[in-house]
Design an enzyme around this catalytic site. Structure first.
Site, PDB file in Angstrom:
ATOM      1  N   LYS A  82       0.812  -1.223   0.000  1.00  0.00           N
ATOM      2  CA  LYS A  82       0.000   0.000   0.000  1.00  0.00           C
ATOM      3  C   LYS A  82       0.843   1.270   0.000  1.00  0.00           C
ATOM      4  O   LYS A  82       0.610   2.207   0.756  1.00  0.00           O
ATOM      5  CB  LYS A  82      -0.976   0.003   1.183  1.00  0.00           C
ATOM      6  N   THR A  83       1.837   1.289  -0.888  1.00  0.00           N
ATOM      7  CA  THR A  83       2.648   2.492  -1.065  1.00  0.00           C
ATOM      8  C   THR A  83       2.688   2.899  -2.539  1.00  0.00           C
ATOM      9  O   THR A  83       3.643   3.533  -2.978  1.00  0.00           O
ATOM     10  CB  THR A  83       4.090   2.248  -0.575  1.00  0.00           C
ATOM     11  N   SER A  85       2.869   0.646  -4.842  1.00  0.00           N
ATOM     12  CA  SER A  85       3.855  -0.269  -5.418  1.00  0.00           C
ATOM     13  C   SER A  85       3.364  -0.904  -6.714  1.00  0.00           C
ATOM     14  O   SER A  85       4.158  -1.130  -7.640  1.00  0.00           O
ATOM     15  CB  SER A  85       4.239  -1.345  -4.401  1.00  0.00           C
ATOM     16  N   THR A  86       2.073  -1.227  -6.799  1.00  0.00           N
ATOM     17  CA  THR A  86       1.558  -1.823  -8.038  1.00  0.00           C
ATOM     18  C   THR A  86       1.610  -0.813  -9.184  1.00  0.00           C
ATOM     19  O   THR A  86       1.955  -1.158 -10.320  1.00  0.00           O
ATOM     20  CB  THR A  86       0.118  -2.328  -7.846  1.00  0.00           C
ATOM     21  N   SER A  87       1.274   0.429  -8.891  1.00  0.00           N
ATOM     22  CA  SER A  87       1.324   1.480  -9.917  1.00  0.00           C
ATOM     23  C   SER A  87       2.741   1.605 -10.481  1.00  0.00           C
ATOM     24  O   SER A  87       2.943   1.696 -11.694  1.00  0.00           O
ATOM     25  CB  SER A  87       0.884   2.818  -9.324  1.00  0.00           C
ATOM     26  N   HIS A 139      10.646  -7.912  -7.935  1.00  0.00           N
ATOM     27  CA  HIS A 139       9.795  -7.143  -7.020  1.00  0.00           C
ATOM     28  C   HIS A 139       8.949  -8.096  -6.184  1.00  0.00           C
ATOM     29  O   HIS A 139       8.539  -9.170  -6.649  1.00  0.00           O
ATOM     30  CB  HIS A 139       8.893  -6.175  -7.789  1.00  0.00           C
ATOM     31  N   HIS A 141       6.905  -8.423  -1.858  1.00  0.00           N
ATOM     32  CA  HIS A 141       6.788  -7.970  -0.468  1.00  0.00           C
ATOM     33  C   HIS A 141       7.754  -8.756   0.411  1.00  0.00           C
ATOM     34  O   HIS A 141       7.359  -9.643   1.178  1.00  0.00           O
ATOM     35  CB  HIS A 141       5.351  -8.145   0.021  1.00  0.00           C
ATOM     36  N   ARG A 163       5.576   5.545   2.428  1.00  0.00           N
ATOM     37  CA  ARG A 163       4.394   6.410   2.477  1.00  0.00           C
ATOM     38  C   ARG A 163       4.161   6.901   3.903  1.00  0.00           C
ATOM     39  O   ARG A 163       4.621   6.264   4.866  1.00  0.00           O
ATOM     40  CB  ARG A 163       3.186   5.598   1.990  1.00  0.00           C
ATOM     41  N   SER A 284      -0.479   3.939 -14.869  1.00  0.00           N
ATOM     42  CA  SER A 284       0.307   4.579 -13.824  1.00  0.00           C
ATOM     43  C   SER A 284      -0.497   4.846 -12.560  1.00  0.00           C
ATOM     44  O   SER A 284       0.054   4.893 -11.472  1.00  0.00           O
ATOM     45  CB  SER A 284       0.917   5.885 -14.341  1.00  0.00           C
ATOM     46  N   THR A 289      -7.594   1.955  -3.969  1.00  0.00           N
ATOM     47  CA  THR A 289      -8.406   1.249  -2.982  1.00  0.00           C
ATOM     48  C   THR A 289      -9.835   1.767  -3.017  1.00  0.00           C
ATOM     49  O   THR A 289     -10.074   2.976  -3.056  1.00  0.00           O
ATOM     50  CB  THR A 289      -7.809   1.440  -1.573  1.00  0.00           C
TER      51      THR A 289
END
Length: 355
Positions: A82-83, A85-87, A139, A141, A163, A284, A289
């Site tokens: 939740k930072t 990271s997926t983007s 990449h 977690h 974040r 991007s 969420t």
């Protein structure tokens, strides 16, 4: 249902409830089996893809025994949940074909960020000796892993993004309940729980407790036991040390575009075209969420009273200051736009003179 209750005798009502319960258990079991099957299928596909790549490199014979120096590079993004990271990772996936490198997801069981000692050895060996995958962008977690402990000659390049700790926790809280727009149909662990973050804080719930803030520090601290002792001052200092000494660049979610721009300047082999893609690409800002509600000032103030928040926030502020320092020496602003500085050094007085 009310009409059926009036018309049906108690015995049939009980049978109907039992049948409903059995049906629900059956459906849950089927969903679980489907999830397990999906996991096995994903693993099989991943193994098949790896075999294809290895066979392609073996058959074409285009690679020499020694890798070119620009190709003998590995970047590891041990992404904090939740930072954004997926983007950011989507940018790497979009560019890998054009810039000719491989992207590999480190998929750990139950997203456990701590590897066993034997897995650490396997991972280090894979990353350093898997020639067919170089240059590579890994990449996942996973907590920071110090490659120097394993006697390798060439360490990977680490990057990361962090974040604001409360913003990250709020995002994760709603993500577990409502998911996101990346995979909207996926069933989440806390799905069905409609309690807001503020209600959770007010009730002293475990999912919003200060202890849940303790994540970014241990991710940077690494695989030492003390890293995962909530509230450890040693872990905080080790995380700071690793950030400065082991990471090429650590950005912040709130200034992600600047992070992308500096990576493109520092690692063009991987990130050439990343800034333009971030600004114009469809992926991007893909992952957002769902149903996220900003916390009230009262909830924020309550969390900020904890020593855990103070330590996580200290680490975040430390990372932000370091990022802004690096940015100040790398870019200039003109008319509201950031521009990378040209090379600011050269060589002179070179001896001995050549004829």
């Amino acid at each position: 249902m009310g009409i059926l209750r009036i018309m049906m005798p108690p015995k049939f009502q009980l049978l109907a409830l039992l049948a409903f319960a059995v049906a629900m258990v059956f459906l849950e079991n089927q969903i679980q089996k489907l999830e397990e099957s999906r996991g096995k299928l994903e693993l099989a596909i991943a193994r098949h893809e790896v075999r294809e790549v290895e066979q392609r490199h073996t058959m074409d014979g285009s690679r020499e025994l020694a890798l070119d120096e620009s190709d003998d590079v590995v970047v590891i993004y041990n992404r904090v949940p939740k930072t954004a990271s997926t983007s950011f990772t989507n940018i790497a996936y979009d560019l890998c074909g054009k810039n000719k490198y491989h992207v590999l997801h480190i998929n750990t069981t139950k997203n456990n960020p701590v590897m066993s000692l034997q897995d650490q050895v396997r991972f280090v060996r894979n990353v350093t000796s898997w020639r067919e995958m170089k240059p590579a962008f890994y990449h996942g977690h996973v907590a920071f892993l110090d490659f120097s402990k394993f006697g390798v000659k060439r360490k990977p390049i680490y990057i990361n993004v962090i974040r604001d700790p409360i913003e990250r926790l709020v995002s994760y809280y709603y993500f577990l309940r409502f998911g996101d727009d990346y995979r909207p149909g996926l069933r989440r662990r806390k799905q069905g729980d409609k309690k807001t973050f503020d209600e959770c804080v007010s009730a002293g719930g475990s999912d919003c407790a200060p202890e849940k803030l303790w994540l970014q520090i241990p991710f940077f601290c690494g695989h030492y036991s003390e890293c995962w002792n909530t509230g450890s001052r040693w872990a905080l200092e080790q995380a700071k040390y690793n950030l400065v000494n082991e990471y090429l660049l650590v950005g912040v979610t709130e200034e992600l575009e600047d992070f992308v721009m500096m990576l493109e300047a520092a690692l063009p082999r991987y990130f050439r075209g990343a800034t333009e893609l971030y600004r114009t690409g469809k992926k991007s800002h893909l992952r957002k969420t769902s149903e996220k509600k900003p916390p009230t000032k009262e909830s924020i103030a309550k969390l900020q009273q904890s020593d855990i928040w103070k330590m996580e926030n200290e680490f975040y502020e430390f990372a932000l200051e370091q990022f802004q320092f690096v940015r100040a020496h790398a870019v200039r602003e003109k008319d509201g736009e950031l521009y990378l500085l040209a090379q600011n050094f050269f060589y002179e007085k070179i001896y001995p003179k050549t004829n």
